[in-house]
Structure formats: C-alpha cells, structure tokens
Scaffold this motif. Structure first.
Motif, PDB file in Angstrom:
ATOM      1  N   VAL A 129       4.264   8.680   1.716  1.00 44.09           N
ATOM      2  CA  VAL A 129       5.067   9.768   1.157  1.00 44.09           C
ATOM      3  C   VAL A 129       4.351  11.105   1.325  1.00 44.09           C
ATOM      4  CG1 VAL A 129       6.208   8.301  -0.550  1.00 44.09           C
ATOM      5  CG2 VAL A 129       4.115   9.495  -1.170  1.00 44.09           C
ATOM      6  N   ASP A 130       5.142  12.149   1.490  1.00 45.42           N
ATOM      7  CA  ASP A 130       4.612  13.508   1.552  1.00 45.42           C
ATOM      8  C   ASP A 130       5.747  14.457   1.175  1.00 45.42           C
ATOM      9  OD1 ASP A 130       1.894  14.744   3.000  1.00 45.42           O
ATOM     10  OD2 ASP A 130       3.547  16.162   2.859  1.00 45.42           O
ATOM     11  N   ILE A 131       5.398  15.654   0.686  1.00 43.93           N
ATOM     12  CA  ILE A 131       6.432  16.608   0.287  1.00 43.93           C
ATOM     13  C   ILE A 131       6.861  17.520   1.428  1.00 43.93           C
ATOM     14  CG2 ILE A 131       5.606  16.616  -2.106  1.00 43.93           C
ATOM     15  CD1 ILE A 131       4.435  19.428  -1.537  1.00 43.93           C
ATOM     16  N   SER A 132       6.083  17.528   2.518  1.00 45.13           N
ATOM     17  CA  SER A 132       6.353  18.450   3.622  1.00 45.13           C
ATOM     18  C   SER A 132       7.244  17.815   4.682  1.00 45.13           C
ATOM     19  CB  SER A 132       5.026  18.894   4.265  1.00 45.13           C
ATOM     20  OG  SER A 132       5.244  19.483   5.532  1.00 45.13           O
ATOM     21  N   GLY A 170      -4.726  -3.162  -9.736  1.00 41.65           N
ATOM     22  CA  GLY A 170      -4.517  -2.343  -8.541  1.00 41.65           C
ATOM     23  C   GLY A 170      -5.628  -1.320  -8.349  1.00 41.65           C
ATOM     24  N   ILE A 171      -5.777  -0.878  -7.110  1.00 37.67           N
ATOM     25  CA  ILE A 171      -6.857   0.031  -6.729  1.00 37.67           C
ATOM     26  C   ILE A 171      -6.282   1.382  -6.302  1.00 37.67           C
ATOM     27  CG2 ILE A 171      -8.713   0.455  -5.057  1.00 37.67           C
ATOM     28  CD1 ILE A 171      -9.472  -1.730  -6.950  1.00 37.67           C
ATOM     29  N   VAL A 172      -6.947   2.454  -6.724  1.00 33.44           N
ATOM     30  CA  VAL A 172      -6.654   3.780  -6.196  1.00 33.44           C
ATOM     31  C   VAL A 172      -7.935   4.304  -5.561  1.00 33.44           C
ATOM     32  CG1 VAL A 172      -7.150   4.887  -8.432  1.00 33.44           C
ATOM     33  CG2 VAL A 172      -5.864   6.117  -6.687  1.00 33.44           C
ATOM     34  N   CYS A 173      -7.824   4.847  -4.352  1.00 32.86           N
ATOM     35  CA  CYS A 173      -9.002   5.439  -3.724  1.00 32.86           C
ATOM     36  C   CYS A 173      -8.615   6.763  -3.079  1.00 32.86           C
ATOM     37  CB  CYS A 173      -9.644   4.484  -2.729  1.00 32.86           C
ATOM     38  SG  CYS A 173      -8.625   3.986  -1.354  1.00 32.86           S
ATOM     39  N   TYR A 174      -9.492   7.721  -3.188  1.00 37.05           N
ATOM     40  CA  TYR A 174      -9.219   9.034  -2.621  1.00 37.05           C
ATOM     41  C   TYR A 174     -10.506   9.646  -2.072  1.00 37.05           C
ATOM     42  CZ  TYR A 174     -10.576  10.413  -7.428  1.00 37.05           C
ATOM     43  OH  TYR A 174     -11.205  10.550  -8.636  1.00 37.05           O
ATOM     44  N   ALA A 175     -10.336  10.433  -1.040  1.00 31.07           N
ATOM     45  CA  ALA A 175     -11.452  11.152  -0.437  1.00 31.07           C
ATOM     46  C   ALA A 175     -11.012  12.588  -0.198  1.00 31.07           C
ATOM     47  CB  ALA A 175     -11.867  10.499   0.877  1.00 31.07           C
ATOM     48  N   PHE A 181      -7.855  13.783   1.593  1.00 29.25           N
ATOM     49  CA  PHE A 181      -7.818  15.231   1.761  1.00 29.25           C
ATOM     50  C   PHE A 181      -6.555  15.868   1.186  1.00 29.25           C
ATOM     51  CE2 PHE A 181     -10.529  13.389   5.016  1.00 29.25           C
ATOM     52  CZ  PHE A 181     -11.704  14.082   4.786  1.00 29.25           C
ATOM     53  N   GLY A 182      -6.043  15.288   0.081  1.00 30.16           N
ATOM     54  CA  GLY A 182      -4.859  15.851  -0.548  1.00 30.16           C
ATOM     55  C   GLY A 182      -5.018  16.152  -2.026  1.00 30.16           C
ATOM     56  N   MET A 183      -5.959  15.469  -2.690  1.00 25.59           N
ATOM     57  CA  MET A 183      -6.087  15.617  -4.139  1.00 25.59           C
ATOM     58  C   MET A 183      -6.432  17.032  -4.576  1.00 25.59           C
ATOM     59  SD  MET A 183      -5.300  12.865  -5.723  1.00 25.59           S
ATOM     60  CE  MET A 183      -5.460  11.090  -5.946  1.00 25.59           C
ATOM     61  N   ILE A 217       0.833  -1.204   0.000  1.00 29.13           N
ATOM     62  CA  ILE A 217       0.000   0.000   0.000  1.00 29.13           C
ATOM     63  C   ILE A 217       0.871   1.259   0.000  1.00 29.13           C
ATOM     64  CG2 ILE A 217      -1.740   1.318   1.269  1.00 29.13           C
ATOM     65  CD1 ILE A 217      -2.733  -1.299   2.462  1.00 29.13           C
ATOM     66  N   LEU A 218       0.472   2.217  -0.825  1.00 28.21           N
ATOM     67  CA  LEU A 218       1.101   3.538  -0.821  1.00 28.21           C
ATOM     68  C   LEU A 218       0.101   4.552  -0.288  1.00 28.21           C
ATOM     69  CD1 LEU A 218       3.391   5.515  -1.590  1.00 28.21           C
ATOM     70  CD2 LEU A 218       2.295   5.748  -3.827  1.00 28.21           C
ATOM     71  N   ASP A 219       0.467   5.227   0.793  1.00 20.65           N
ATOM     72  CA  ASP A 219      -0.331   6.329   1.323  1.00 20.65           C
ATOM     73  C   ASP A 219       0.250   7.613   0.746  1.00 20.65           C
ATOM     74  OD1 ASP A 219      -2.018   7.956   2.720  1.00 20.65           O
ATOM     75  OD2 ASP A 219      -1.086   7.622   4.688  1.00 20.65           O
ATOM     76  N   MET A 220      -0.405   8.103  -0.279  1.00 18.37           N
ATOM     77  CA  MET A 220       0.075   9.265  -1.032  1.00 18.37           C
ATOM     78  C   MET A 220      -0.361  10.559  -0.353  1.00 18.37           C
ATOM     79  SD  MET A 220      -1.316  10.132  -4.829  1.00 18.37           S
ATOM     80  CE  MET A 220      -1.521  11.827  -5.361  1.00 18.37           C
ATOM     81  N   MET A 221       0.569  11.518  -0.221  1.00 17.72           N
ATOM     82  CA  MET A 221       0.279  12.770   0.468  1.00 17.72           C
ATOM     83  C   MET A 221      -0.227  12.440   1.872  1.00 17.72           C
ATOM     84  SD  MET A 221      -1.558  14.527  -2.833  1.00 17.72           S
ATOM     85  CE  MET A 221      -1.548  16.247  -2.369  1.00 17.72           C
ATOM     86  N   CYS A 222       0.604  11.698   2.593  1.00 19.95           N
ATOM     87  CA  CYS A 222       0.187  11.043   3.836  1.00 19.95           C
ATOM     88  C   CYS A 222      -0.052  11.993   4.986  1.00 19.95           C
ATOM     89  CB  CYS A 222       1.216  10.000   4.243  1.00 19.95           C
ATOM     90  SG  CYS A 222       2.815  10.683   4.780  1.00 19.95           S
TER      91      CYS A 222
END
Length: 249
Positions: free
Chosen positions: A90-93, A161-166, A136-138, A64-69
C-alpha cells in the motif's frame, strides 16, 4: 507538486497532511529509488536485505503487508526470504503506485496485491498479517500520529505478528550532524538536479521529515508502549532498523 514550489513559512504540521504528502511523493516517484540511494549513501538495498534476513518468522507462507511501499523496492528481498508469501503493498501516492504496478508486472508476474491506501485510516483493510514492513517511510509520519500508527499496526497483525522498519536518521555526533545536514540540504538537491536534469523542490521536504524524525527514538518508544516487544535495534550513524513483535493481552 509544481517543481517551482518552494518551502514556505506555513505551519510545519501541514507538511504531514495527506494531500500535501501525496503531492510530494507523486512529484518524486520517477526517481524515488535514486533519492533513497542518495539518502542512505548507497546502503538502502543492503539495509533492506539485512532487515529481511533478521525477521524471526518461521512460517513458510506468511501474509505480509508492505506499508508505504513506494515503487516496490522491498519485494525482491521479501520474496528471497519468503518465496511463498502473500504480499500486499500500500502507498498513498498514485504515481508511486503506478511505478510499483509496472515493477510488479515486469519482475513479479503480478503476484503482489497493490492498493492505493493509508494504513492510518480507520477504514483501512480488516485483513491481518504475520508481518508488516516499512523501509524509508516512517520518518514521514508525524509524532502526533504515532499512537494511531501503533494502534493500526497492532490491529492488523496476527498473534505474535512482527513489524519491522528501517529508515535514515540524523547522527547524534555534533560534527557528523553538521556534515549530514549540509549533505541533505545542499548536496542531495544538487546531485538530483545534475542526474535528472530537472529541478524539483520537493526534495527539500525530505530533509524536513528527517530533521523532525531525528534518531527515531520517539517512534521506538511509542511502539514499545503499544504492546510490542522490541526484539532488536540496529543502528549506524545514518540509518536504523527496528524489529518488534506484537504482545498478547
């Protein structure tokens, strides 16, 4: 970012620059969880829990990748749903990452792999995942980067593979939109000032991102057009949750 800095008349595209967003999220890292609760009217964790519960993955140990975590708010719900998963966040901050590392050490026995990185970069990890999540990052990704985002998501997902975003969205009703706009522009900055006892003008940029994101339909369309099958979309007047699956071919 300097707390005295105000929104200016610069090109709005600059608000999406890598370094500008780093400054914004570094400056709000210490009370990010509070801001998300305010933005979602207290429903953020309910949304996360519901999103994880609807992910159609049967594999017992998914990658699993937690993008903009952010500071790691998804992890509790990911581990409840997938206790044997290997999670990469991962996160840029840098400030967000520092908070996430502390959460990882105190609550997850340092089992989460955390890196400061940008999934939109071409040099991002060549690792593939069964699931990519983002909460809450998209809304912070500009529309002209949607193609690059979709390409990266497709590249980093395994077969099926699955991508999900809220994320938060603006209501479509005129009256609710007026109320929402007033809440985001004035009430949230006031509440954050009262609670943290410190003014931080970075909060106002969150409304800018939300106003540009609106209902998120352009992102949904970009995902659909990028060899993904939309499995489900769940909307309320203030939030949206999308689950999509990578197509082959």
């Amino acid at each position: 970012m300097n707390g005295k800095k105000k929104m200016d008349n610069r090109n709005p595209d600059s608000y999406y620059s890598f370094f500008f967003q780093q400054e914004i999220f570094d400056s709000i890292a210490h009370y990010y969880s509070l801001l998300v609760r305010l933005i979602s009217l207290g429903t953020a964790n309910t949304i996360r829990k519901k999103m994880m519960g609807q992910i159609p993955i049967q594999k017992s140990n998914p990658q699993i990748l937690d993008m903009m975590c952010g500071t790691g708010e998804n992890w509790k719900y990911l581990q409840l749903r997938f206790p044997n998963a290997e999670i990469h966040a991962v996160d840029i901050s840098q400030k967000m990452i520092e908070k996430a590392i502390k959460r990882n050490e105190s609550s997850f026995k340092s089992t989460i792999t955390i890196t400061k990185d940008d999934i939109l970069k071409s040099a991002f990890s060549n690792k593939k995942y069964d699931l990519i999540v983002c909460s809450f990052g998209m809304k912070c990704i500009p529309k002209n980067k949607y193609d690059a985002l979709c390409k990266s998501l497709h590249c980093h997902l395994n077969h099926d593979g699955i991508v999900c975003y809220a994320d938060a969205i603006l209501p479509t009703s005129y009256l609710l939109k007026l109320i929402s706009t007033f809440y985001f522009k004035y009430i949230i900055p006031l509440l954050s000032l009262l609670i943290i006892q410190k003014k931080n003008n970075s909060v106002q940029y969150l409304y800018f991102f939300l106003n540009e994101f609106k209902s998120g339909e352009k992102l949904d369309l970009a995902i659909k057009n990028a060899s993904f099958k939309i499995i489900s979309i769940h909307k309320t007047s203030i939030s949206k949750m999308v689950i999509a699956q990578k197509k082959q071919g």
